[in-house]
Design a protein around this motif. Structure first.
Motif, short mmCIF file in Angstrom:
data_model
loop_
_atom_site.label_atom_id
_atom_site.label_comp_id
_atom_site.label_asym_id
_atom_site.label_seq_id
_atom_site.Cartn_x
_atom_site.Cartn_y
_atom_site.Cartn_z
N PRO A 260 42.45 42.34 50.99
CA PRO A 260 41.45 43.30 51.53
C PRO A 260 41.05 44.37 50.51
N VAL A 261 42.00 44.83 49.69
CA VAL A 261 41.66 45.86 48.70
C VAL A 261 40.66 45.32 47.69
N THR A 262 40.86 44.07 47.25
CA THR A 262 39.93 43.46 46.30
C THR A 262 38.54 43.32 46.90
N SER A 263 38.50 42.89 48.18
CA SER A 263 37.20 42.73 48.84
C SER A 263 36.48 44.08 48.96
N ILE A 264 37.20 45.08 49.43
CA ILE A 264 36.58 46.40 49.61
C ILE A 264 36.12 46.96 48.27
N LYS A 265 36.97 46.81 47.25
CA LYS A 265 36.60 47.33 45.94
C LYS A 265 35.38 46.61 45.36
N GLY A 266 35.37 45.29 45.49
CA GLY A 266 34.26 44.51 44.93
C GLY A 266 32.94 44.84 45.58
N PHE A 267 32.91 44.86 46.93
CA PHE A 267 31.66 45.13 47.63
C PHE A 267 31.20 46.58 47.42
N SER A 268 32.17 47.50 47.38
CA SER A 268 31.79 48.90 47.19
C SER A 268 31.21 49.11 45.79
N GLU A 269 31.74 48.43 44.78
CA GLU A 269 31.20 48.54 43.42
C GLU A 269 29.77 48.01 43.36
N MET A 270 29.53 46.89 44.04
CA MET A 270 28.18 46.32 44.05
C MET A 270 27.20 47.27 44.72
N LEU A 271 27.65 47.90 45.83
CA LEU A 271 26.75 48.84 46.52
C LEU A 271 26.52 50.08 45.67
N LEU A 272 27.55 50.57 45.00
CA LEU A 272 27.40 51.77 44.17
C LEU A 272 26.53 51.50 42.95
#
Length: 472
Positions: A260-272
């Protein structure tokens, strides 16, 4: 020396008889030389008188001799018999008090020796019993080998662990009693070097694989004599298992948190980074992040619950609880999942059944079991909940028509993070801690949880709870 008095008295009688006969012959010869002219009748009377006198002297001398021997020699027979019995180990025998200062001193000395031997024997017996009890009470297997490598001592734990009696082992060398090859090599090294050694070994027994911590050391006597070696085998199988469980737990926690941490980090980076401009895709990403954060929150909460239970700080609040209310509330919580898979629940239970328990914790147990039943069953199947009272306790059985569980997986079913089908478990949002929590909650109620399953047919979880609170 036994019957010395009787034999000496008989020898004295023989010697005295010979002396008197010789004396009689000598006196007869003198009488014959000086009494040739004496009347034969008088000679006959003389010979009768001589024989009577010799017989009387014999009797008197034997009486005197017997008295002397009885006073000075007969005690030797008694003392000899007492000493013989002491030599055979009869330390309770005692010498009788005799007349005479010398005999009394000898009697006292022999009796003192007997008392000392009895005390030493009693002390040695007590020490041997203590040593035997100590060796038998040691929680580890123990073997002692003599200087020639033969077994001369083995304790009860070794006999029970390796299923061999002391009669089979005593007198046999370390190479003939079926020890693993690595232990034999280490024993040989201890014999050669006379140094302490410690190592680990594995032994395959009837009960399965056994891990041993082996300690060997030479046995040195009080005078520095080398007597042999002693081998102690500690069973560390449970420690090895717990260490493996700890390693698995760390690995599983790391893996479960990483996803879950990898998923949250990956999607948040793409949005940022502004890579995604489409509003629908952004919402999809945010939903995924929300779902993964929920999963992460559930995992952390379950870990905290489990940690609290295992630390002993977990407490339950007992009060009268209607099981039908617990079942009804649990079914409502999983109702959405049941509808999604077109499944239904069949309840086989009395209208009302009160037990002393923690209502919220039982709801948590039932929700976990029902969620598992839904996750591992095909759509359109039935989940059966049956409740019945059995001899002072209540039995709750949750049966599904799912994929079932392999017999080899049943012993590990209640381990933390253990999953039968990891992919399906993750799809259902499970953390892998549900059954471990179920087990802890039921045990906190002084109950038990068991499982019966057949692959392709279904699985039944059976909860056994006391009707009344047990006082501990």
């Amino acid at each position: 020396m036994k019957n010395y008095y009787s034999r000496l008295l008989a020898a004295s009688a023989v010697i005295l008889s010979i002396l008197l006969i010789v004396l009689g012959i000598i006196l007869g010869q003198f009488f014959h030389l000086f009494a040739e002219d004496i009347d034969p009748a008088i000679q006959q009377k003389y010979w009768v008188f001589l024989l009577f006198t010799l017989a009387l002297v014999f009797v008197v001398m034997m009486f005197v001799m017997a008295k002397l021997l009885q006073q000075y020699v007969q005690p030797i027979d008694h003392f000899t018999d007492v000493a013989h019995q002491l030599a055979q180990g009869n330390y309770i025998v005692r010498a009788h008090r005799e007349d005479g200062q010398m005999n009394q001193q000898l009697t006292s000395a022999i009796n003192q020796i007997a008392r000392n031997l009895q005390e030493n024997s009693t002390l040695r017996t007590m020490e041997q019993e203590r040593l035997k009890t100590l060796i038998s009470s040691i929680g580890s297997s123990l073997l002692m080998f003599g200087r020639q490598g033969a077994v001369n001592l083995v304790n009860r734990v070794y006999e029970e662990t390796f299923h061999k009696s002391s009669e089979e082992l005593i007198g046999r060398t370390y190479k003939d009693i079926g020890l693993p090859a690595d232990i034999e090599r280490e024993i040989e090294a201890i014999f050669l070097t006379e140094e302490k050694r410690s190592f680990q070994s594995k032994v395959y027994l009837d009960d399965g694989l056994c891990h041993l911590e082996v300690y060997g050391a030479p046995v040195i006597g009080e005078n520095g004599n080398w007597l042999g070696i002693v081998i102690i085998l500690h069973d560390i199988t449970e420690l090895i298992r717990l260490e493996q469980v700890r390693k698995d737990f760390v690995a599983n926690v790391s893996h479960e948190l990483k996803t879950p941490v990898t998923s949250i980090k990956g999607f948040s980076e793409m949005l940022l980074d502004g890579v995604v401009e489409d509003a629908a895709i952004k919402r999809e990403f945010l939903e995924i992040m929300y779902k993964e954060s929920n999963r992460l929150q559930l995992l952390i909460e379950d870990l905290l619950h489990l940690s609290s239970m295992e630390r002993g700080s977990f407490e339950i609040t007992r009060r009268p609880v209607d099981l039908m209310d617990v079942i009804g509330q649990s079914v409502k919580i999983v109702q959405t999942k049941l509808q999604d898979k077109d499944m239904k629940i069949v309840l086989e239970a009395p209208e009302s059944l009160l037990i002393q328990a923690d209502h919220d914790r039982l709801v948590q147990v039932m929700v976990n079991l029902l969620n598992n039943a839904v996750a591992y069953s095909q759509g359109g199947t039935v989940i059966t909940i049956s409740i019945q009272e059995v001899s002072g306790s209540v039995s709750i059985a949750v049966t599904d028509q799912g994929i079932g569980i392999m017999p080899s997986e049943l012993p590990r079913l209640f381990e933390r993070f253990y999953r039968i089908d990891r992919a399906r478990s993750r799809e259902s949002g499970g953390t892998g801690l549900g059954l471990a929590i179920v087990k802890h909650i039921i045990e906190a109620h002084q109950g038990t949880v068991t499982v019966d399953s057949e692959v392709g047919t279904g699985t039944t979880f059976i909860l056994q709870l006391p009707l009344k609170e047990e006082i501990k």
